[in-house]
Design a protein around this motif. Structure first.
Motif, short mmCIF file in Angstrom:
data_model
loop_
_atom_site.label_atom_id
_atom_site.label_comp_id
_atom_site.label_asym_id
_atom_site.label_seq_id
_atom_site.Cartn_x
_atom_site.Cartn_y
_atom_site.Cartn_z
N ASN A 433 0.84 -1.20 0.00
CA ASN A 433 0.00 0.00 0.00
C ASN A 433 0.88 1.25 0.00
OD1 ASN A 433 -2.63 -1.23 0.16
ND2 ASN A 433 -2.14 -1.77 2.27
N ILE A 434 0.36 2.28 -0.67
CA ILE A 434 1.05 3.57 -0.67
C ILE A 434 0.18 4.57 0.08
CG2 ILE A 434 1.88 5.50 -2.08
CD1 ILE A 434 2.62 3.58 -4.22
N SER A 435 0.77 5.31 1.02
CA SER A 435 0.03 6.30 1.80
C SER A 435 1.00 7.39 2.26
CB SER A 435 -0.65 5.65 3.01
OG SER A 435 0.33 5.08 3.87
N PHE A 436 0.41 8.47 2.74
CA PHE A 436 1.23 9.56 3.28
C PHE A 436 1.69 9.21 4.68
CE2 PHE A 436 -1.02 11.95 0.01
CZ PHE A 436 0.02 12.68 -0.54
N LEU A 437 2.95 9.43 4.94
CA LEU A 437 3.52 9.21 6.26
C LEU A 437 3.32 10.48 7.07
CD1 LEU A 437 5.09 7.27 8.10
CD2 LEU A 437 7.21 8.19 7.15
N LYS A 438 2.08 10.63 7.56
CA LYS A 438 1.71 11.89 8.20
C LYS A 438 1.92 11.82 9.71
CE LYS A 438 -1.59 13.62 4.82
NZ LYS A 438 -2.93 14.19 4.60
N THR A 439 2.56 12.85 10.23
CA THR A 439 2.73 13.06 11.66
C THR A 439 2.48 14.54 11.93
OG1 THR A 439 5.09 13.46 11.39
CG2 THR A 439 4.42 11.20 11.93
N GLN A 440 2.32 14.90 13.19
CA GLN A 440 2.14 16.31 13.54
C GLN A 440 3.47 17.02 13.30
OE1 GLN A 440 -0.70 17.80 14.40
NE2 GLN A 440 0.38 19.77 14.38
N PRO A 441 3.55 17.93 12.30
CA PRO A 441 4.85 18.57 12.00
C PRO A 441 5.22 19.58 13.08
CG PRO A 441 3.14 19.51 10.62
CD PRO A 441 2.50 18.39 11.36
#
Length: 538
Positions: A433-441
């Motif tokens: 799967n491809i997804s955004f590696l999102k964290t609180q910047p």
């Protein structure tokens, strides 16, 4: 070189126009003068014949008219007729006649009729002769009605080759004031022909003489005031165009205080301004070429500062990587970096400096150097960011800042520790799967001193990928002001081909898709992409 005088097309048009205007005015003046002459002559004849008619009426006893028509002539009629004949001869009129009209205006009856002895082929109409009026025009009958019913004086002018004549008719009233007859006087206008001929001859001669004088004076004035200055301006503007803005000085001969004088001064000023502009442009071009050469060197230096060896380490087959940076100007503020911290730890960085051009490029050099140096002292991305942030804030009078995403990969285990200083989230390909590696910047670097930064962890498996980029990718804009966007980027990377394409092929694929989307719209921001493929050997 002295220019040989030539009549220009404009000069010829002005002179020909003056000639035609003069001739036109000559014709108009002649026509108006002749019309006025004719009006005055007719007014004179009308007044004279009216006076003769009034004199003739004074000879007639209106109360006797019905009796003469009924009983015929008598002594009074004879004496009246004699006096009318004498008036006809002495006044040099052609005819004097008195008539009584029928109530329906279809006929008239003659009471008196005199004929001048000089009139040839004309007979006296006798007393009581009835003449039909049915062949007369409606205007003629209307004039008779105006005399009889309204008491108006009517004059009729008839012109012929010999000169013509005027007929003036006035009402004859009885003692009660009622109009009972009409007295008419016909006076020839033979002398008017000679008057008219002489008048027209003298008038046309004078008009032609004045017209010729006007044309000569106008042409001389036109030449001195317009044609000559205009030719000098044309010569100077031609010399101006052929000799790169230089003038010969002929315009100083123009002393006009009108628009041509202003035009001459404007051409002189334009020459001065043009020469100054050429001088400034030459200097600016030389300076631009110098700056361009220096920017080319700066572009080359910046490109050489970024690692360009792919794959990066032959003795580290676990990592396959490719990256690219395309500046919007000659030099950019984006940068990427990757390096071995030690034998088992690999660091990668993607950053974006605010602004563009040379200031951003200089700040980029400082930030890149500080990040790499700090990576060999501090162990985690959060510690590296905290140190670099404080260092950049110390002398940041320009107010620039850096968004940055940094990761340190433990090659043996696949554990990747990363931190995000206000940067766009990367995409990760994991578990098919491809997804955004999102964290609180966290806050970007160089924005505020003493800011804390947080580490995040993720473990990469075999053939997992990570795609890091700057906002120049998602904010690429086409001619319709539409953004490329994160959704389109995600869809392109979700294709099954990502499983078999190399990092270089992935970046080339995305860049080609961006170019297709943007079309001919200009690139406003730097575009930086980095793709890393993890291939553990165990």
């Amino acid at each position: 070189m002295k220019r040989k005088f030539q009549i220009s097309a404009l000069s010829a048009k002005l002179i020909i126009g003056a000639v035609f205007f003069g001739l036109f005015m000559c014709v108009i003046n002649s026509f108006v003068s002749y019309h006025e002459f004719k009006t005055q002559v007719e007014s004179l004849y009308k007044n004279v014949t009216k006076q003769f008619a009034e004199t003739a009426v004074s000879y007639v006893d209106p109360e006797r008219i019905p009796y003469w028509l009924k009983d015929g002539s008598d002594g009074l009629w004879d004496s009246t007729n004699q006096r009318l004949n004498e008036l006809t001869e002495t006044a040099e009129v052609a005819f004097i006649y008195l008539t009584v009209l029928s109530s329906d205006y279809k006929s008239r009856t003659y009471v008196f009729d005199t004929v001048n002895s000089l009139v040839i082929d004309s007979k006296v109409i006798p007393l009581g002769f009835v003449q039909s009026l049915e062949h007369k025009t409606p205007d003629y009958i209307e004039n008779l009605r105006l005399i009889m019913e309204e008491g108006k004086v009517q004059s009729y002018f008839s012109y012929s080759k010999k000169g013509g004549h005027v007929t003036t008719s006035i009402p004859v009233r009885n003692y009660m004031g009622k109009t009972v007859a009409i007295m008419s006087v016909v006076k020839p206008m033979e002398e008017i022909r000679e008057y008219k001929t002489n008048y027209l001859r003298s008038m046309i001669f004078a008009a032609l003489a004045f017209t010729a004088l006007f044309i000569v004076l106008y042409t001389l004035s036109l030449f001195a005031g317009i044609i000559r200055p205009l030719m000098l301006i044309i010569d100077e503007t031609s010399h101006f165009a052929e000799h790169h803005g230089e003038l010969t000085g002929l315009l100083k001969k123009i002393k006009n205080r009108d628009e041509l004088g202003l035009l001459a001064k404007s051409v002189e000023k334009m020459s001065v301004d043009m020469n100054k502009y050429i001088s400034d442009l030459t200097a600016a071009t030389a300076e631009r070429e110098r700056i361009g050469a220096e920017l080319n060197v700066a572009t080359k230096i910046q490109a050489e500062m970024l690692p360009r060896t792919f794959p990066p380490y032959k003795n580290c087959p676990e990592i396959e990587l490719y990256a690219s940076m395309s500046p919007a100007k000659e030099v950019g503020g984006d940068f990427y970096d990757f390096f071995m911290v030690d034998e088992d730890h690999f660091a990668l960085v993607v950053a974006d400096v605010s602004g563009k051009g040379v200031p951003a490029a200089l700040f980029m050099v400082v930030a890149k150097t500080l990040l790499k140096d700090a990576a060999f002292t501090f162990k985690t991305p959060a510690e590296i960011f905290a140190h670099v942030n404080n260092t950049l804030c110390e002398n940041n009078a320009s107010g620039l800042f850096v968004t940055c995403w940094m990761a340190i990969l433990e090659i043996s285990t696949g554990k990747m520790t990363f931190a995000n200083a206000g940067h766009t989230p990367p995409l990760i390909y994991k578990d098919r799967n491809i997804s955004f590696l999102k964290t609180q910047p966290d806050l970007m670097l160089a924005a505020m001193e003493g800011m804390p930064y947080e580490n995040h962890e993720i473990t990469l498996g075999s053939c997992d990928r990570i795609f890091v980029y700057t906002d120049g990718v998602t904010e690429a804009t086409n001619s319709e002001e539409q953004l490329y966007g994160e959704e389109r980027l995600l869809k392109r990377l979700q294709l099954d081909t990502t499983k078999v394409l190399s990092p270089k092929e992935i970046i080339d694929f995305v860049r080609a898709d961006i170019d297709e989307f943007v079309g001919g719209a200009p690139q406003f921001d730097d575009i930086t992409m980095l793709e890393m493929l993890y291939k553990p050997t165990k």
